[in-house]
Design an enzyme around this catalytic site. Sequence first.
Site, mmCIF file in Angstrom:
data_model
loop_
_atom_site.group_PDB
_atom_site.id
_atom_site.type_symbol
_atom_site.label_atom_id
_atom_site.label_comp_id
_atom_site.label_asym_id
_atom_site.label_seq_id
_atom_site.Cartn_x
_atom_site.Cartn_y
_atom_site.Cartn_z
ATOM 1 N N TYR A 100 1.364 -1.032 0.480
ATOM 2 C CA TYR A 100 0.172 -0.409 0.006
ATOM 3 C C TYR A 100 1.061 1.528 -0.181
ATOM 4 O O TYR A 100 0.758 2.151 -0.485
ATOM 5 C CB TYR A 100 -1.058 0.154 0.996
ATOM 6 N N ILE A 157 9.427 -2.727 1.438
ATOM 7 C CA ILE A 157 9.173 -1.975 2.838
ATOM 8 C C ILE A 157 10.813 -1.892 3.328
ATOM 9 O O ILE A 157 11.827 -0.475 3.853
ATOM 10 C CB ILE A 157 8.563 -2.025 4.102
ATOM 11 N N ASP A 176 17.950 -11.763 4.458
ATOM 12 C CA ASP A 176 16.961 -12.848 3.680
ATOM 13 C C ASP A 176 17.034 -13.869 4.172
ATOM 14 O O ASP A 176 17.757 -14.237 3.226
ATOM 15 C CB ASP A 176 16.615 -11.961 3.369
ATOM 16 N N THR A 234 9.239 -1.873 13.242
ATOM 17 C CA THR A 234 8.228 -1.681 12.530
ATOM 18 C C THR A 234 7.641 -3.018 11.831
ATOM 19 O O THR A 234 6.522 -2.224 11.366
ATOM 20 C CB THR A 234 8.382 -0.380 11.630
ATOM 21 N N ARG A 236 6.665 -6.186 13.196
ATOM 22 C CA ARG A 236 5.066 -6.906 13.864
ATOM 23 C C ARG A 236 6.158 -7.439 15.767
ATOM 24 O O ARG A 236 7.616 -7.716 15.560
ATOM 25 C CB ARG A 236 5.083 -8.510 13.139
ATOM 26 N N ASP A 260 7.381 0.128 16.873
ATOM 27 C CA ASP A 260 5.747 0.608 16.178
ATOM 28 C C ASP A 260 5.008 -0.386 16.813
ATOM 29 O O ASP A 260 3.705 -0.235 16.149
ATOM 30 C CB ASP A 260 6.135 0.829 15.119
ATOM 31 N N GLU A 265 -1.759 -7.376 20.546
ATOM 32 C CA GLU A 265 -2.034 -5.812 20.266
ATOM 33 C C GLU A 265 -3.312 -5.866 20.893
ATOM 34 O O GLU A 265 -3.739 -6.555 20.228
ATOM 35 C CB GLU A 265 -2.110 -5.251 18.535
ATOM 36 N N HIS A 297 0.565 1.524 16.552
ATOM 37 C CA HIS A 297 1.405 0.354 15.215
ATOM 38 C C HIS A 297 1.035 1.487 13.686
ATOM 39 O O HIS A 297 -0.491 1.020 13.426
ATOM 40 C CB HIS A 297 0.310 -0.449 15.065
#
Length: 331
Positions: A100, A157, A176, A234, A236, A260, A265, A297
Site C-alpha cells: 500500500y 519495505i 533475508d 516496524t 510485527r 511501532d 495488540e 502501529h
Amino acid sequence: MRFIVYNVRDDEIPFIEKWGKDHQVDVTSTTTTLNTETISEAQGFDGISCLQTIPYSRELFDSFHQLGIKYLALRNVGIDNIDMQAAKDNGVLITNVPAYSPESIAEVAVMMALYLSRKVGYMRQQLQDKHEFHFSSEFMGRLISEQTVGVIGTGRIGRHAIQLFRGLGAKVIAYDKYPLKSTNGEFEYVDHLEDIFGQSDIISLHMPATQDNFHLFNHEVFEAMKDNAILINTARGSIVNTGDLIFALESGEIAAAGVDTLENESADLQDSRSTKKITDSDLIKLSMMPNVILTPHSAFHTTESVKNMVTISLNNLKVMFTGGRPKDIVG
C-alpha cells in the site's frame, strides 16, 4: 453486490464513499472489530473488508460459512493472525494489500533511528520531567553515516529503508531467507543473522511474523548485540520479546529501541475512537524511557497508504465476487 467494511477509521471514510460511488456498489462501514459477536452485522452482505491485528479464528470463519460469506479482503499486509486452514475449510477466499505504501513505513523506521541516534528522548525528558531546557554534553549523538545499519527482510519495505539509510550515508548490511538476485551495489547480504546482531549499530526489522521468528529478539540476542545498538521494529510485535527488550534497555545491553508494533495488540489500539488509557505495564514502562520511541502501529499511516489500502481491498472484493482471481490472493 453489497460489501461491509469493518474497523473503519474516520480517515478511511472519504475513500470508502468515493469507491462505492465510482463503482456503483453498496458499501456499508462500521467501526466495530470483526469477531464472532459482530459478524452478525455482515448478514446479507457479499464480502467483508477488514483491518485488524487481533485473531481471525476458526469460530469466526465458521460464522462466515453460516452467513454464506465467501470473501475477506484485508486492508493490510500481515496474515499471521489468520487461521488460514479454517478459512480454507469454510471456503473463504482471502486477499491482502501487499504494497500500500512501503515508503511510509520505511520513513518511520529511519525517523526513529534519527530520533534515537541524536538522543532526542533524553532532551525531551529533561524539559518535561525536570522543567529544564539547556545545552548538555550528555546528549551527544551519532551521525547515521557513522553507523552500520542491519536490515532484516529485503522486501518492498526493507528495500525502501535501505535506500533511505544509504541516502544518509550509512553502510547497510542485510539478511533475508530469500535474498534478491542483485543488490545493485546498494548493500551487502550476510550469511547469518548472527552477523547482523554482532556488526550492526542499528537493526531495522522488515520481515513478516512466522512461527520461526517468534521472539527472535530475546535475551540471548540482545546480549550478542553491541551495547550502543538501536533496535527498530516496524514489522510485527511477536518478533521481539517485550520483557527481554525492557531488561536489555534498562541494563545497557542495547542503547535504544523504536517500537511501532507491539506484542498482543488489543482491539482498542486499532480503534481510532477509543478513549481507553494504557494499562499494560510493559507499554507504560517503555513509554517512560528516554531511550525509546513508542508509536501505536501507525508507521503505515499516510494519506497515500490509507487510500491504497481501501481502494485495493475493495477492488479485490469486487474481482472475487464477479468470479475473478485477484493477484493478491493469500493462502
